[in-house]
Design a protein around this motif. Structure first.
Motif, PDB file in Angstrom:
ATOM      1  N   SER A 181     -66.940  55.657  88.918  1.00 38.03           N
ATOM      2  CA  SER A 181     -68.004  56.356  89.617  1.00 38.03           C
ATOM      3  C   SER A 181     -67.632  56.577  91.094  1.00 38.03           C
ATOM      4  O   SER A 181     -67.905  57.621  91.680  1.00 38.03           O
ATOM      5  N   LYS A 182     -66.962  55.581  91.681  1.00 35.56           N
ATOM      6  CA  LYS A 182     -66.531  55.720  93.078  1.00 35.56           C
ATOM      7  C   LYS A 182     -65.487  56.843  93.208  1.00 35.56           C
ATOM      8  O   LYS A 182     -65.535  57.646  94.147  1.00 35.56           O
ATOM      9  N   VAL A 183     -64.557  56.868  92.254  1.00 40.06           N
ATOM     10  CA  VAL A 183     -63.520  57.907  92.276  1.00 40.06           C
ATOM     11  C   VAL A 183     -64.181  59.289  92.192  1.00 40.06           C
ATOM     12  O   VAL A 183     -63.832  60.209  92.935  1.00 40.06           O
ATOM     13  N   LYS A 184     -65.143  59.396  91.328  1.00 45.92           N
ATOM     14  CA  LYS A 184     -65.802  60.704  91.163  1.00 45.92           C
ATOM     15  C   LYS A 184     -66.487  61.138  92.457  1.00 45.92           C
ATOM     16  O   LYS A 184     -66.372  62.286  92.884  1.00 45.92           O
ATOM     17  N   GLN A 185     -67.155  60.175  93.081  1.00 46.68           N
ATOM     18  CA  GLN A 185     -67.854  60.488  94.328  1.00 46.68           C
ATOM     19  C   GLN A 185     -66.860  60.978  95.399  1.00 46.68           C
ATOM     20  O   GLN A 185     -67.077  61.997  96.061  1.00 46.68           O
ATOM     21  N   LEU A 186     -65.756  60.241  95.552  1.00 42.62           N
ATOM     22  CA  LEU A 186     -64.763  60.628  96.553  1.00 42.62           C
ATOM     23  C   LEU A 186     -64.202  62.012  96.256  1.00 42.62           C
ATOM     24  O   LEU A 186     -64.031  62.851  97.153  1.00 42.62           O
ATOM     25  N   LYS A 187     -63.918  62.246  94.975  1.00 40.80           N
ATOM     26  CA  LYS A 187     -63.349  63.550  94.593  1.00 40.80           C
ATOM     27  C   LYS A 187     -64.310  64.680  94.906  1.00 40.80           C
ATOM     28  O   LYS A 187     -63.916  65.703  95.475  1.00 40.80           O
ATOM     29  N   ASP A 188     -65.574  64.492  94.538  1.00 38.64           N
ATOM     30  CA  ASP A 188     -66.550  65.564  94.765  1.00 38.64           C
ATOM     31  C   ASP A 188     -66.641  65.917  96.243  1.00 38.64           C
ATOM     32  O   ASP A 188     -66.612  67.083  96.639  1.00 38.64           O
ATOM     33  N   GLN A 189     -66.735  64.854  97.065  1.00 42.92           N
ATOM     34  CA  GLN A 189     -66.889  65.109  98.503  1.00 42.92           C
ATOM     35  C   GLN A 189     -65.621  65.724  99.088  1.00 42.92           C
ATOM     36  O   GLN A 189     -65.675  66.596  99.957  1.00 42.92           O
ATOM     37  N   ALA A 190     -64.456  65.262  98.587  1.00 44.31           N
ATOM     38  CA  ALA A 190     -63.190  65.784  99.123  1.00 44.31           C
ATOM     39  C   ALA A 190     -63.003  67.249  98.732  1.00 44.31           C
ATOM     40  O   ALA A 190     -62.562  68.059  99.543  1.00 44.31           O
ATOM     41  N   TYR A 191     -63.370  67.601  97.509  1.00 45.02           N
ATOM     42  CA  TYR A 191     -63.260  69.016  97.103  1.00 45.02           C
ATOM     43  C   TYR A 191     -64.151  69.897  97.991  1.00 45.02           C
ATOM     44  O   TYR A 191     -63.768  71.000  98.383  1.00 45.02           O
ATOM     45  N   THR A 192     -65.348  69.403  98.296  1.00 49.46           N
ATOM     46  CA  THR A 192     -66.248  70.175  99.165  1.00 49.46           C
ATOM     47  C   THR A 192     -65.567  70.437 100.508  1.00 49.46           C
ATOM     48  O   THR A 192     -65.582  71.559 101.036  1.00 49.46           O
ATOM     49  N   GLU A 193     -64.945  69.383 101.055  1.00 45.50           N
ATOM     50  CA  GLU A 193     -64.289  69.513 102.361  1.00 45.50           C
ATOM     51  C   GLU A 193     -63.064  70.435 102.275  1.00 45.50           C
ATOM     52  O   GLU A 193     -62.818  71.249 103.161  1.00 45.50           O
ATOM     53  N   ILE A 194     -62.302  70.294 101.174  1.00 44.62           N
ATOM     54  CA  ILE A 194     -61.130  71.166 100.993  1.00 44.62           C
ATOM     55  C   ILE A 194     -61.565  72.627 100.976  1.00 44.62           C
ATOM     56  O   ILE A 194     -60.983  73.485 101.647  1.00 44.62           O
ATOM     57  N   ASN A 195     -62.632  72.903 100.230  1.00 47.88           N
ATOM     58  CA  ASN A 195     -63.080  74.292 100.142  1.00 47.88           C
ATOM     59  C   ASN A 195     -63.561  74.812 101.488  1.00 47.88           C
ATOM     60  O   ASN A 195     -63.369  75.975 101.831  1.00 47.88           O
ATOM     61  N   ARG A 196     -64.157  73.908 102.277  1.00 46.68           N
ATOM     62  CA  ARG A 196     -64.604  74.314 103.602  1.00 46.68           C
ATOM     63  C   ARG A 196     -63.403  74.739 104.456  1.00 46.68           C
ATOM     64  O   ARG A 196     -63.419  75.792 105.079  1.00 46.68           O
ATOM     65  N   VAL A 197     -62.346  73.898 104.450  1.00 52.60           N
ATOM     66  CA  VAL A 197     -61.171  74.222 105.270  1.00 52.60           C
ATOM     67  C   VAL A 197     -60.506  75.506 104.755  1.00 52.60           C
ATOM     68  O   VAL A 197     -60.107  76.372 105.543  1.00 52.60           O
ATOM     69  N   LEU A 198     -60.428  75.652 103.431  1.00 47.76           N
ATOM     70  CA  LEU A 198     -59.808  76.871 102.889  1.00 47.76           C
ATOM     71  C   LEU A 198     -60.642  78.101 103.266  1.00 47.76           C
ATOM     72  O   LEU A 198     -60.097  79.149 103.589  1.00 47.76           O
ATOM     73  N   ASP A 199     -61.965  77.926 103.269  1.00 52.95           N
ATOM     74  CA  ASP A 199     -62.833  79.027 103.692  1.00 52.95           C
ATOM     75  C   ASP A 199     -62.598  79.394 105.147  1.00 52.95           C
ATOM     76  O   ASP A 199     -62.742  80.546 105.552  1.00 52.95           O
ATOM     77  N   LEU A 200     -62.271  78.371 105.947  1.00 56.84           N
ATOM     78  CA  LEU A 200     -62.010  78.632 107.366  1.00 56.84           C
ATOM     79  C   LEU A 200     -60.651  79.278 107.586  1.00 56.84           C
ATOM     80  O   LEU A 200     -60.261  79.524 108.718  1.00 56.84           O
ATOM     81  N   GLY A 201     -59.903  79.466 106.507  1.00 61.09           N
ATOM     82  CA  GLY A 201     -58.619  80.147 106.636  1.00 61.09           C
ATOM     83  C   GLY A 201     -57.414  79.266 106.346  1.00 61.09           C
ATOM     84  O   GLY A 201     -56.285  79.671 106.552  1.00 61.09           O
ATOM     85  N   GLY A 202     -57.643  78.028 105.904  1.00 59.02           N
ATOM     86  CA  GLY A 202     -56.532  77.162 105.507  1.00 59.02           C
ATOM     87  C   GLY A 202     -56.067  76.233 106.604  1.00 59.02           C
ATOM     88  O   GLY A 202     -56.621  76.211 107.704  1.00 59.02           O
ATOM     89  N   GLY A 203     -55.026  75.448 106.282  1.00 60.59           N
ATOM     90  CA  GLY A 203     -54.567  74.370 107.158  1.00 60.59           C
ATOM     91  C   GLY A 203     -54.148  74.824 108.549  1.00 60.59           C
ATOM     92  O   GLY A 203     -54.581  74.257 109.557  1.00 60.59           O
ATOM     93  N   VAL A 204     -53.328  75.873 108.617  1.00 61.38           N
ATOM     94  CA  VAL A 204     -52.819  76.308 109.919  1.00 61.38           C
ATOM     95  C   VAL A 204     -53.971  76.794 110.800  1.00 61.38           C
ATOM     96  O   VAL A 204     -54.090  76.444 111.974  1.00 61.38           O
ATOM     97  N   GLU A 205     -54.859  77.552 110.206  1.00 60.47           N
ATOM     98  CA  GLU A 205     -56.014  78.083 110.949  1.00 60.47           C
ATOM     99  C   GLU A 205     -56.895  76.934 111.446  1.00 60.47           C
ATOM    100  O   GLU A 205     -57.366  76.941 112.583  1.00 60.47           O
ATOM    101  N   ALA A 206     -57.111  75.925 110.575  1.00 64.63           N
ATOM    102  CA  ALA A 206     -57.990  74.818 110.944  1.00 64.63           C
ATOM    103  C   ALA A 206     -57.370  73.943 112.033  1.00 64.63           C
ATOM    104  O   ALA A 206     -58.062  73.206 112.715  1.00 64.63           O
ATOM    105  N   VAL A 207     -56.040  74.034 112.204  1.00 66.72           N
ATOM    106  CA  VAL A 207     -55.393  73.377 113.344  1.00 66.72           C
ATOM    107  C   VAL A 207     -55.660  74.195 114.599  1.00 66.72           C
ATOM    108  O   VAL A 207     -56.090  73.689 115.627  1.00 66.72           O
ATOM    109  N   LYS A 208     -55.447  75.513 114.489  1.00 67.00           N
ATOM    110  CA  LYS A 208     -55.545  76.363 115.670  1.00 67.00           C
ATOM    111  C   LYS A 208     -56.975  76.422 116.218  1.00 67.00           C
ATOM    112  O   LYS A 208     -57.179  76.477 117.411  1.00 67.00           O
TER     113      LYS A 208
END
Lengths: 676, 341
Positions: free
Chosen positions: A357-384
């Motif tokens: 259950s803990k693994v699932k929780q971490l995964k769900d939250q991490a996917y949400t964050e990944i999608n947010r960064v990808l929406d912002l234009g990806g890793g390089v953009e989120a650095v800049k």
């Protein structure tokens, strides 16, 4: 076939077996190539099974040892590498073809790999046999560790060049190593570690896809070469779950986003250095237990067990560890792997409803964050844009707040602080290692010798080829290997690329941050009162500059102090890392500040503080602007620093930022009363 | 007798003269300490300001400076600091005899009053070059991004530097004050796409004299932004009918690719050499006097100010002198108010 037990591991043929242990490493390097070579051979003879090379900051930032900014740093936090001649000495009597060598190197990763390849070729070793890893994760350098050199796009290009070269020429080399280690050190939550590390991997794979240099089969193998370097902290159930989440998510991402069919290439392969941030300078012997508990987080679960492990030493919060301290850390690993029965069993945690259950929780939250960064234009953009950086600074200031409020217990630091003094630190050396200040000269002499004896025409030709190919879009590996063989120096290689790509300064991430300290906390109320009195008396708000000189890019301390000072009510001037003493003094003068605060972790405080006072003196401001120092400062150095004129020294023991702010205000008031 | 007339003693006078003498040579530390006096709210600092401005006004004509004040504003992330850094270096490359001061204003925290002044991060100025001076300033809870302190420091800098750049974060209704303070105002924008233009309020679009679309690393987006901006300016009746106008009105720049920097700095030099660009500083002075009186004494104060004979405030008295005149007028009335209470 006999009946199989659930508590036995079976091999492919159904025979009972046990796991091979992970690779035992010690992150090591200091003084110069001679001393480090001796250390490596000693460690290997003690049962270490891999090398993890620590480079000094100048090497990491692309400066030769004779550059003015490099001089205070030579051999301090790692070994200085100036040319191929140094590599010959570093690996003397160490068989390259038998080693698994990890290099913690990022901005100059291509250069160090080129040196390694050139060394193998000059020794007559088939380079396809080489095994190891170059860390080469620039995104986390922009976010946390600060040894970046070039702009993000150019850094990505160098990384992709290395993947392309390695896949064809050194198939067992990990061209980069996605590194969430420093993210945790910079304050990342487990969700942020998962999300930002996986976003970084996605960014690299997307860049490789865009280059379109591999066939489909080669691309699958390339995905299989991506490795990770993680951190394990004290909340070990959460850490175990984090590692399992990493494995599941990487399998899913590589399958769904990149269509990798072969399960072998989807496996999450990782090495670990467990957390140093949580180690305390108070009652440092307690750190031994912390290190062991953190180790369990990455070894207990067979499905998500690390491939290689390196442990900090119990005294790392004090200063550099001695060889004995490193040996003790190696022994923890050996006891766990060889004395216990850990490696004899299948996955111990499978079927645990809590873990699942803990693994699932971490995964769900991490996917949400990944999608947010990808929406912002990806890793390089989120650095800049500074998005990821400010997320980390925010998490770190919350952590500092919890420590100061006592919501997060650290034994010996903010709870049960009374204790007997440790006999481990009562040795004449104070329980820590000091680099011999005179040893740097040997490195400088060797560099001089290399420059004197090399073929200048070959050097010139190699460097102009490097510059030309950097301007076109050719793969830079071959040109770099030729530079290595021509005895080009680290500084010359980077300088050439700097002139083509430019140098990069990322956002500091401190804008708009605040501390989560209770408004009614005693220390906060007290410092705000002092500041209000100051404004009433002097008619302006006190101003300080927070400076981060030298090449040490671990900016957390400086950032936290800057954010805390603003929270207390100071006007704070903070402008990032890798500054010279002159940069800091000039800003202090132009901004007419009431105090200079310096943050230093690399051990070069004696040299840099001397430079700083010289510079203040030159401008007639030595006695007018008080200087305080914070960082990892060994106690034996206190007296000479105070004698030089430093007004206060703060170390990790001073964990309540508002208490620090209160003392800073006292120093300012002392200065003001002297003027009247 | 006015409550502000405590005297400056001779030691202090020598100290002020020394600081001023060295500040006029643009030595960084004395200059910085002098600037602090223009940001400080004690009576002593006020007298120092008065003394300094009098001394500067009384300098022989050929030593007098009347610097161009350029306001540069824009949203966070538009790349103001990097661009300003590049433009300053370019100007000094063209005209090595000039001097430039950058005053970067950052917002203060509403909660603690403190601030983080981080604009140096992106301005790569050389060390020990007196031709360039960089100073940060906290907005000190003054809505509007620039405030009284900014005005005070600008007063001083005009006398010492050839070009003064005031950099502020954000653009909104409250940002309009920078127009008041500057001889010429530039708004820095990022390249944008069509519907973003509609978000811009007409009021804001009327403020800047010049628009700079920065981060034009890519040509097609830059051109698109240029045309969108041009048509939206027509919508709000900013006259920009001819291409000639547009060339003075809109710049496309990229600090990274060094695009448009040369054109922008030539334009600034043109403004610098045109005396008609300089605004009347007496109007600014009155604006800030009014604002201060309004903040401190409300409508009552303003009515006292308006009741003063015009010549009192139009004369060439220093700001501090005028402040005293108003204060005296207000204090003359307050006791009688107290009696009627």
């Amino acid at each position: 076939m006999t009946e199989q037990n659930n508590h036995t591991i079976y091999d492919k043929n159904g025979k009972p077996t046990i796991d091979r242990p992970w690779i035992f490493r010690t992150y090591a390097g200091h003084t110069n190539v001679w001393a480090t070579n001796a250390l490596y051979r000693d460690n290997l003879s003690k049962g270490q099974t891999g090398l993890s090379i620590a480079m000094d900051l100048a090497t990491q930032c692309g400066y030769s040892s004779d550059h003015p900014i490099a001089k205070p740093e030579i051999g301090k936090v790692g070994v200085p590498i100036n040319s191929l001649d140094d590599f010959h000495i570093l690996f003397e009597n160490i068989p390259l073809e038998e080693m698994n060598t990890s290099m913690t190197i990022n901005g100059t990763a291509m250069w160090l790999l080129s040196l390694y390849v050139a060394l193998a070729e000059e020794r007559g070793v088939d380079i396809s046999q080489l095994k190891g890893t170059t860390q080469n994760d620039l995104i986390k350098e922009y976010l946390a560790r600060g040894t970046y050199i070039f702009p993000p796009e150019d850094s990505m290009r160098l990384i992709v060049d290395m993947y392309e070269f390695c896949l064809h020429k050194i198939p067992s080399w990990n061209a980069s190593n996605i590194c969430s280690y420093h993210l945790q050190e910079a304050g990342a939550t487990p969700v942020q570690e998962l999300a930002f590390a996986l976003v970084t991997a996605i960014t690299i794979l997307d860049a490789i896809k865009e280059r379109d240099c591999f066939t489909e089969e080669e691309f699958e193998r390339c995905v299989g070469r991506i490795s990770f370097f993680v951190n394990a902290g004290m909340r070990f159930v959460e850490e175990v779950s984090k590692m399992r989440a990493f494995c599941e998510m990487w399998d899913e991402i590589t399958q769904e986003r990149y269509g990798v069919k072969n399960a072998k290439y989807r496996r999450f392969r990782y090495g670990v250095q467990v957390n140093s941030l949580g180690l305390t300078a108070e009652q440092p012997e307690n750190n031994a237990w912390r290190i062991l508990i953190e180790t369990l987080g990455v070894t207990l679960s067979r499905k998500a067990r690390c491939r290689a492990l390196q442990l900090p030493a119990w005294n790392e919060a004090l200063s550099l560890p001695r060889p004995w301290d490193q040996q003790w850390s190696l022994r923890i690993q050996q006891i766990l792997a060889y004395e216990t029965d850990l490696l004899e069993y299948p996955d111990l945690l499978e079927g645990s409803v809590v873990i699942e259950s803990k693994v699932k929780q971490l995964k769900d939250q991490a996917y949400t964050e990944i999608n947010r960064v990808l929406d912002l234009g990806g890793g390089v953009e989120a650095v800049k844009t500074g998005y990821m950086k400010s997320a980390l600074v925010s998490s770190q200031s919350q952590r500092m707040g919890r420590l100061a409020n006592g919501e997060q217990i650290v034994v010996g630091k903010n709870k049960w602080v009374e204790g007997l003094e440790s006999p481990l630190v009562s040795d004449s050396d104070g329980g820590i290692f000091m680099v011999d200040a005179n040893a740097a000269q040997k490195t400088l002499d060797a560099l001089e010798e290399t420059k004197r004896t090399r073929d200048d025409a070959r050097v010139k030709a190699a460097l102009s080829r490097l510059a030309e190919e950097a301007k076109s879009n050719n793969n830079l590996m071959e040109a770099s290997i030729e530079c290595a063989k021509a005895r080009v120096t680290t500084g010359e290689w980077s300088e050439t690329l700097r002139s083509v790509f430019g140098e990069y300064r990322p956002p500091t991430g401190v804008d708009g941050q605040s501390m989560s300290i209770k408004e009614d906390s005693e220390s906060l109320v007290s410092v705000r009162k002092k500041i209000a009195n100051f404004i009433e008396t002097h008619g302006y708000r006190p101003r300080i500059v927070v400076g981060k000189p030298g090449l040490d890019g671990h900016s957390n301390g400086a950032e936290m102090i800057a954010v805390a000072a603003k929270h207390a009510g100071f006007d704070v001037v903070y402008f990032g890392i890798r500054l010279s003493a002159s940069d800091i003094v000039q800003s202090a003068l132009e901004e007419n500040v009431d105090l200079i605060g310096i943050s230093l972790l690399s051990g070069s405080h004696n040299e840099i503080i001397t430079q700083l006072f010289d510079e203040l003196d030159k401008n007639g401001a030595k006695d007018a602007i008080p200087v305080i120092l914070g960082g990892i400062i060994p106690e034996p150095d206190y007296d000479s620093l105070l004698e030089k004129g430093v007004k206060r020294i703060f170390t990790p023991k001073d964990f309540d930022p508002m208490v620090v702010m209160g003392e800073i205000m006292d120093v300012i008031n002392e200065q003001k009363s002297k003027q009247h | 007798m006015s409550r502000n007339q405590s005297s400056i003693d001779s030691t202090m006078m020598t100290e002020i003269n020394d600081m001023l003498e060295r500040a006029t040579r643009l030595e960084k530390w004395p200059l910085a300490r002098l600037i602090s006096q223009f940001e400080t709210s004690t009576d002593k600092a006020k007298q120092i300001r008065h003394t300094v401005i009098e001394a500067l006004n009384n300098r022989p004509d050929k030593m007098k400076k009347n610097g161009l004040v350029l306001g540069i504003t824009g949203t966070p992330g538009a790349g103001k600091s990097s661009l300003i850094g590049e433009v300053c270096l370019n100007i000094l490359d063209k005209k090595p005899e000039l001097s430039i001061a950058v005053l970067a204003v950052d917002p203060s925290s509403q909660r603690s009053g403190g601030s983080l002044l981080g604009d140096r991060t992106r301005t790569n100025f050389p060390i020990n070059d007196n031709r360039l001076f960089f100073r940060s300033q906290a907005s000190d809870l003054d809505l509007g991004g620039v405030g009284k302190k900014t005005y005070q420091v600008t007063r001083l800098l005009r006398h010492l530097f050839d070009i003064i750049i005031i950099e502020t974060v954000g653009i909104g209704q409250s940002e309009i004050e920078i127009e008041q303070l500057s001889d010429h105002t530039c708004l820095i924008l990022q390249p944008f796409a069509g519907d973003q233009v509609q978000f811009m309020k007409a009021g804001i679009m009327e403020v800047p004299d010049t628009f700079i679309i920065n981060k034009c690393d890519e040509d097609s987006l830059a051109k698109k932004s240029y045309h969108l901006l041009k048509s939206s300016l027509k919508l709000v009746n900013v006259s920009i009918d001819q291409e000639v106008d547009a060339a003075k009105k809109i710049f496309l720049t990229s600090a990274i690719k060094q695009k448009g920097i040369d054109e922008l700095s030539s334009f600034i030099l043109q403004l610098y050499s045109d005396p008609a660009v300089r605004k009347d500083t007496r109007e600014q002075e009155l604006f800030y006097l009014r604002k201060w009186v309004q903040q401190e004494f409300g409508r009552f104060g303003t009515s006292q100010l308006n009741a003063l004979p015009a010549y009192e405030l139009q004369s060439h008295n220093s700001y501090e002198k005028k402040e005293s005149i108003i204060l005296d007028a207000i204090h003359a009335v307050i006791p009688s108010l107290a009696i009627t209470d």
